[in-house]
Design a protein around this motif. Sequence first.
Motif, PDB file in Angstrom:
ATOM      1  N   VAL A   6       0.840  -1.203   0.000  1.00 25.67           N
ATOM      2  CA  VAL A   6       0.000   0.000   0.000  1.00 25.67           C
ATOM      3  C   VAL A   6       0.872   1.249   0.000  1.00 25.67           C
ATOM      4  O   VAL A   6       0.580   2.219  -0.701  1.00 25.67           O
ATOM      5  CB  VAL A   6      -0.962  -0.007   1.213  1.00 25.67           C
ATOM      6  N   LEU A   7       1.939   1.236   0.748  1.00 25.27           N
ATOM      7  CA  LEU A   7       2.856   2.369   0.786  1.00 25.27           C
ATOM      8  C   LEU A   7       3.487   2.616  -0.591  1.00 25.27           C
ATOM      9  O   LEU A   7       3.579   3.757  -1.050  1.00 25.27           O
ATOM     10  CB  LEU A   7       3.943   2.123   1.834  1.00 25.27           C
ATOM     11  N   VAL A   8       3.882   1.548  -1.261  1.00 27.39           N
ATOM     12  CA  VAL A   8       4.461   1.672  -2.600  1.00 27.39           C
ATOM     13  C   VAL A   8       3.427   2.209  -3.569  1.00 27.39           C
ATOM     14  O   VAL A   8       3.717   3.079  -4.398  1.00 27.39           O
ATOM     15  CB  VAL A   8       5.027   0.312  -3.067  1.00 27.39           C
ATOM     16  N   LEU A   9       2.200   1.733  -3.474  1.00 25.89           N
ATOM     17  CA  LEU A   9       1.129   2.217  -4.341  1.00 25.89           C
ATOM     18  C   LEU A   9       0.873   3.705  -4.121  1.00 25.89           C
ATOM     19  O   LEU A   9       0.736   4.471  -5.085  1.00 25.89           O
ATOM     20  CB  LEU A   9      -0.149   1.419  -4.098  1.00 25.89           C
ATOM     21  N   LEU A  10       0.846   4.146  -2.890  1.00 25.29           N
ATOM     22  CA  LEU A  10       0.642   5.570  -2.590  1.00 25.29           C
ATOM     23  C   LEU A  10       1.802   6.417  -3.112  1.00 25.29           C
ATOM     24  O   LEU A  10       1.588   7.525  -3.628  1.00 25.29           O
ATOM     25  CB  LEU A  10       0.457   5.768  -1.092  1.00 25.29           C
ATOM     26  N   ALA A  11       3.014   5.910  -2.995  1.00 23.34           N
ATOM     27  CA  ALA A  11       4.173   6.641  -3.516  1.00 23.34           C
ATOM     28  C   ALA A  11       4.078   6.769  -5.028  1.00 23.34           C
ATOM     29  O   ALA A  11       4.364   7.831  -5.593  1.00 23.34           O
ATOM     30  CB  ALA A  11       5.463   5.945  -3.109  1.00 23.34           C
ATOM     31  N   HIS A  12       3.648   5.711  -5.700  1.00 23.45           N
ATOM     32  CA  HIS A  12       3.498   5.762  -7.156  1.00 23.45           C
ATOM     33  C   HIS A  12       2.435   6.770  -7.559  1.00 23.45           C
ATOM     34  O   HIS A  12       2.609   7.510  -8.537  1.00 23.45           O
ATOM     35  CB  HIS A  12       3.142   4.385  -7.693  1.00 23.45           C
ATOM     36  N   LEU A  13       1.331   6.805  -6.843  1.00 21.91           N
ATOM     37  CA  LEU A  13       0.276   7.772  -7.149  1.00 21.91           C
ATOM     38  C   LEU A  13       0.748   9.202  -6.949  1.00 21.91           C
ATOM     39  O   LEU A  13       0.436  10.082  -7.743  1.00 21.91           O
ATOM     40  CB  LEU A  13      -0.960   7.497  -6.293  1.00 21.91           C
ATOM     41  N   LEU A  14       1.518   9.435  -5.892  1.00 22.48           N
ATOM     42  CA  LEU A  14       2.044  10.772  -5.625  1.00 22.48           C
ATOM     43  C   LEU A  14       3.010  11.208  -6.718  1.00 22.48           C
ATOM     44  O   LEU A  14       2.904  12.308  -7.256  1.00 22.48           O
ATOM     45  CB  LEU A  14       2.741  10.804  -4.266  1.00 22.48           C
ATOM     46  N   PHE A  15       3.940  10.335  -7.088  1.00 30.06           N
ATOM     47  CA  PHE A  15       4.936  10.704  -8.089  1.00 30.06           C
ATOM     48  C   PHE A  15       4.352  10.778  -9.494  1.00 30.06           C
ATOM     49  O   PHE A  15       4.838  11.541 -10.327  1.00 30.06           O
ATOM     50  CB  PHE A  15       6.130   9.755  -8.038  1.00 30.06           C
ATOM     51  N   ALA A  16       3.297  10.033  -9.768  1.00 30.99           N
ATOM     52  CA  ALA A  16       2.650  10.124 -11.068  1.00 30.99           C
ATOM     53  C   ALA A  16       2.027  11.504 -11.241  1.00 30.99           C
ATOM     54  O   ALA A  16       2.147  12.121 -12.310  1.00 30.99           O
ATOM     55  CB  ALA A  16       1.591   9.042 -11.219  1.00 30.99           C
ATOM     56  N   GLN A  17       1.390  12.012 -10.220  1.00 32.11           N
ATOM     57  CA  GLN A  17       0.805  13.347 -10.289  1.00 32.11           C
ATOM     58  C   GLN A  17       1.887  14.405 -10.406  1.00 32.11           C
ATOM     59  O   GLN A  17       1.744  15.364 -11.168  1.00 32.11           O
ATOM     60  CB  GLN A  17      -0.059  13.616  -9.065  1.00 32.11           C
TER      61      GLN A  17
END
Length: 62
Positions: A6-17
Amino acid sequence: MAAFAVLVLLAHLLFAQLTFVLAVVFAAVSKTTRWRLWWLAVPAAAGLGWTLAIGPRAAAAG
């Protein structure tokens, strides 16, 4: 392990934006400034002059 996923997924969402925002900003800057090709000749000439001033061997070593 699930918490890490979940932490990795949230990091990916943040960096994608962030990546998308930076792409939009860079595209807007490139459209508004409209760099001309001859403008790039000034820094290229300065670099060539500097290289010739200190010598090609010292410039390649640097």
